[in-house]
Design a protein around this motif. Structure first.
Motif, short mmCIF file in Angstrom:
data_model
loop_
_atom_site.label_atom_id
_atom_site.label_comp_id
_atom_site.label_asym_id
_atom_site.label_seq_id
_atom_site.Cartn_x
_atom_site.Cartn_y
_atom_site.Cartn_z
N LYS A 260 0.83 -1.21 0.00
CA LYS A 260 0.00 0.00 0.00
C LYS A 260 0.87 1.26 0.00
O LYS A 260 0.57 2.23 -0.70
N LYS A 261 1.97 1.27 0.76
CA LYS A 261 2.86 2.44 0.82
C LYS A 261 3.46 2.74 -0.55
O LYS A 261 3.50 3.89 -0.99
N TYR A 262 3.94 1.69 -1.23
CA TYR A 262 4.55 1.90 -2.54
C TYR A 262 3.52 2.36 -3.56
O TYR A 262 3.79 3.21 -4.42
N TYR A 263 2.29 1.79 -3.50
CA TYR A 263 1.24 2.19 -4.43
C TYR A 263 0.90 3.67 -4.24
O TYR A 263 0.63 4.40 -5.22
N GLN A 264 0.88 4.14 -3.00
CA GLN A 264 0.53 5.54 -2.73
C GLN A 264 1.57 6.49 -3.34
O GLN A 264 1.22 7.53 -3.91
N ILE A 265 2.86 6.11 -3.23
CA ILE A 265 3.92 6.94 -3.83
C ILE A 265 3.72 7.00 -5.35
O ILE A 265 3.81 8.06 -5.98
N SER A 266 3.43 5.82 -5.95
CA SER A 266 3.24 5.75 -7.40
C SER A 266 2.06 6.59 -7.85
O SER A 266 2.14 7.35 -8.82
N GLU A 267 0.94 6.49 -7.11
CA GLU A 267 -0.26 7.25 -7.48
C GLU A 267 -0.02 8.76 -7.39
O GLU A 267 -0.47 9.52 -8.26
N LYS A 268 0.71 9.19 -6.37
CA LYS A 268 0.99 10.62 -6.21
C LYS A 268 1.77 11.16 -7.40
O LYS A 268 1.46 12.23 -7.94
N LEU A 269 2.81 10.42 -7.81
CA LEU A 269 3.63 10.85 -8.95
C LEU A 269 2.82 10.88 -10.24
O LEU A 269 2.97 11.79 -11.07
N LEU A 270 1.97 9.87 -10.43
CA LEU A 270 1.18 9.80 -11.67
C LEU A 270 0.15 10.92 -11.76
O LEU A 270 -0.16 11.40 -12.84
N LYS A 271 -0.39 11.33 -10.61
CA LYS A 271 -1.32 12.46 -10.62
C LYS A 271 -0.60 13.73 -11.07
O LYS A 271 -1.17 14.56 -11.77
N GLU A 272 0.66 13.88 -10.65
CA GLU A 272 1.44 15.04 -11.07
C GLU A 272 1.71 15.00 -12.57
O GLU A 272 1.82 16.03 -13.23
N LEU A 273 1.84 13.77 -13.13
CA LEU A 273 2.08 13.61 -14.56
C LEU A 273 0.81 13.76 -15.39
O LEU A 273 0.86 13.80 -16.62
N ASN A 274 -0.36 13.78 -14.74
CA ASN A 274 -1.66 13.88 -15.43
C ASN A 274 -1.85 12.78 -16.46
O ASN A 274 -2.28 13.03 -17.58
#
Length: 643
Positions: A260-274
């Protein structure tokens, strides 16, 4: 586990990319404020397009379009083709393969016209990445090999990166030894030259190969080295992908909290990439985690979101994987009709992709054959006009036809292999149908047993109760009342049993069949409550609508429960059941003019909860509206492919 394969893009700024992207972006924007000349302004927008690929894909497209518009004004062919390549790279990241290929083809056309053969070779690598992402590996390999042949001995860096792409293709085809060979060759060169961005991707790919080989230790080690290099060059897409991969490994080991921790980091970065399409890869991994935790409902809802996004982007590769997971999740939840539906969607999409590939290859073969015929006619004319060169022309024709026959034989063998695969799929489908037929026979046997055994026993109970009532005249009135209740309950049970047997014996039926059951029920209700006016209205264009047995019995029980509730609790003197069609939706309203109630302050009882659950189980929506002294309306909306 879902894997997003990252192929290397070769754009002109690739090897001089700034280490601090944001600082480079700021310096470029500052330079724009001093209003440089047209050519320099175009180059700045081009560089911003490239930099924003790791920051915001939407912003990258905006700058790319600006750069292209200005490049056309400069009339500099190298600058124009560079801008097309930049846009091709951005659209490839967004998985808009159609626009990506269009832009790369335009770049190739411009560079070919201007004899920029090095630029053509670079563009071929990029367009090879498009075909590889679409799983068209033959075309991708062709472009990669042509590029390697050109750059061999001229640019070892590009050769190394392209070999890495070849390694990814062999990985996709599950040829792990060759995949590791090419990726390690690429990695060795990149390490010697301290090329961190390339190492970010090659180690990621090596990790994927080892993970598929079930060597999680080597996989995690490769991912960690990759992550260090991605962070050094600030490649946010790579960092996001690696966090997703590492999270998936932890999930597979049953460590959901770490995952879950790693997925949250990934999701945050992808939101920034739109990038919606990139975010769905994280969602697919999270759905796999939910499945392992047996949280099937959460997995189902997440997969529905993923399906919607992939359908919008026409991402067939990941849509196939989503359908496969939905089939499994629905099966776990005993949603048999939904499971069968998604399996059929999976099989249909796979069949469409296979047919499209075969048609494309057949058309290519026919084109080459027609070209050969035309060339033959031209050669024959030349023979007539130039007899001195007749021998040379004949030899050339023989060589050409030998090559053509060899090519046709190769294509024929390939098509035969595809036909064998289709035959295998057909046999699998036949086996599935046979299994369904056996299940249908078992269902018929069960319904016969219910009718012959349980039905007969219930009838015997009614007969016995009636005999007790009339066989003992002196029996107490209270006992007679209880016996009458038992008799009435048993009669009701027989009616419900017949309804269930009716539904079990029918795989598919029309609404007209269902309406006769509803008419019978309403007539019985009318005989019990003569003071209530009943009205059942069904539009003619609804009668041909088709249902499965599960849909039919759930609709019937819901209407039955709604009418019973109105009779028992509403003190109504009029009850209406209205069935109508709205475009591709069937709407069913059960309305009374009773005393009503405050829906916001009333908890759903078992009856209302069961009605709502029945309708949602068959993919419909259930709504309840009631006002005090104004009556109650139950509305059911259903959408179906057969309507």
């Amino acid at each position: 586990m879902s894997k997003k394969i990252l192929f290397f893009l070769l754009l002109f700024p690739f090897f001089s990319k700034a280490q601090d992207i944001q600082a480079h972006i700021n310096s470029l924007k500052a330079e724009l404020k001093i209003k440089p000349n047209l050519e320099r302004t175009t180059q700045i927008y081009s560089d911003l397009t490239w930099d924003y690929m790791d920051v915001s894909l939407d912003s990258a497209i905006v700058y790319g379009e600006k750069a292209l518009a200005l490049a056309h004004k400069t009339k500099k062919h190298k600058l124009i083709s560079q801008c097309y390549s930049n846009l091709g790279g951005v659209y490839l990241r967004k998985e808009n393969f159609k626009k990506s290929e269009e832009n790369y083809q335009k770049a190739i056309q411009i560079r070919t016209t201007n004899k920029d053969f090095e630029g053509v070779a670079k563009a071929k690598i990029n367009i090879g990445n498009v075909f590889a992402s679409k799983q068209e590996y033959v075309s991708a390999t062709k472009y990669f090999i042509e590029a390697i042949q050109y750059f061999e001995g001229k640019n070892d860096t590009i050769v190394s990166l392209t070999k890495g792409n070849l390694g990814l293709i062999f990985y996709e085809m599950k040829n792990f030894p060759k995949a590791i060979k090419y990726l390690e060759e690429s990695t060795d060169f990149l390490k010697k030259n301290n090329m961190q961005q390339g190492l970010c991707h090659t180690y990621l790919s090596l990790g994927d190969v080892y993970l598929d080989k079930k060597d999680t230790l080597k996989a995690l080690n490769s991912y960690k080295i990759s992550l260090e290099n991605c962070k050094s060059c600030k490649d946010n897409l790579g960092i996001s992908t690696l966090n997703q991969r590492i999270g998936a490994v932890h999930s597979a080991k049953g460590n959901s909290e770490n995952a879950k921790k790693y997925y949250q980091i990934s999701e945050k970065l992808l939101k920034e990439l739109n990038s919606e399409i990139e975010q769905t890869n994280v969602m697919l991994s999270k759905s796999e985690d939910f499945i392992q935790q047996k949280k099937y409902r959460e997995a189902y809802e997440m997969l529905l979101q993923v399906k919607k996004i992939h359908k919008e982007y026409h991402s067939d590769r990941y849509l196939l994987e989503t359908y496969k997971k939905l089939t499994l999740v629905c099966l776990y939840q005993e949603m048999k009709d939904s499971s069968a539906f998604y399996f059929n969607q999976y099989a249909s999409l796979k069949d469409e992709k296979l047919k499209a590939s075969v048609l494309e290859q057949t058309a290519e073969l026919e084109t080459k054959y027609e070209t050969a015929k035309k060339e033959k006619l031209l050669l024959q004319k030349e023979v007539e006009s130039k007899r001195k060169t007749a021998t040379i022309i004949i030899l050339a024709l023989v060589a050409f036809f030998i090559a053509l026959v060899g090519f046709l034989i190769y294509r024929q063998l390939k098509l035969k292999n595809q036909q064998q695969q289709q035959e295998f799929q057909l046999k699998s489908a036949i086996a599935q149908i046979e299994t369904q037929n056996k299940l249908h026979e078992q269902r018929l046997a069960i319904s016969r047993d219910l009718h012959d055994n349980i039905g007969a026993q219930l009838t015997f109970i009614i007969s016995s109760v009636e005999n007790l009532k009339f066989g003992f005249p002196g029996i107490e009135e209270k006992v007679k009342t209880h016996l009458s209740k038992i008799s009435d309950f048993t009669q009701t049970t027989i009616v419900e049993l017949r309804d269930t047997i009716w539904a079990m014996n029918t795989n598919e039926f029309k609404f007209e069949d269902l309406s006769s059951r509803i008419y019978n029920f309403i007539e019985k209700a009318q005989s019990v409550r003569e003071n209530i006016r009943f009205q059942f209205v069904i539009d003619d264009n609804v009668k041909e609508a088709k249902f499965s047995s599960l849909e039919g019995i759930n609709l019937y029980r819901t209407i039955q429960e709604a009418v019973n509730n109105a009779m028992k609790y509403a003190d109504a003197d009029a009850i209406t059941v209205h069935v109508l069609r709205e475009i591709e939706t069937i709407k069913i309203e059960i309305k009374d003019n009773g005393k009503g109630f405050d829906a916001d302050e009333t908890d759903y009882g078992n009856g209302l909860y069961n009605m709502k659950k029945r309708i949602e189980e068959i993919g419909g929506t259930f709504q309840l509206h009631s006002e005090i002294s104004k009556g109650t309306t139950v509305t059911v909306m259903l959408t179906h492919k057969n309507w």
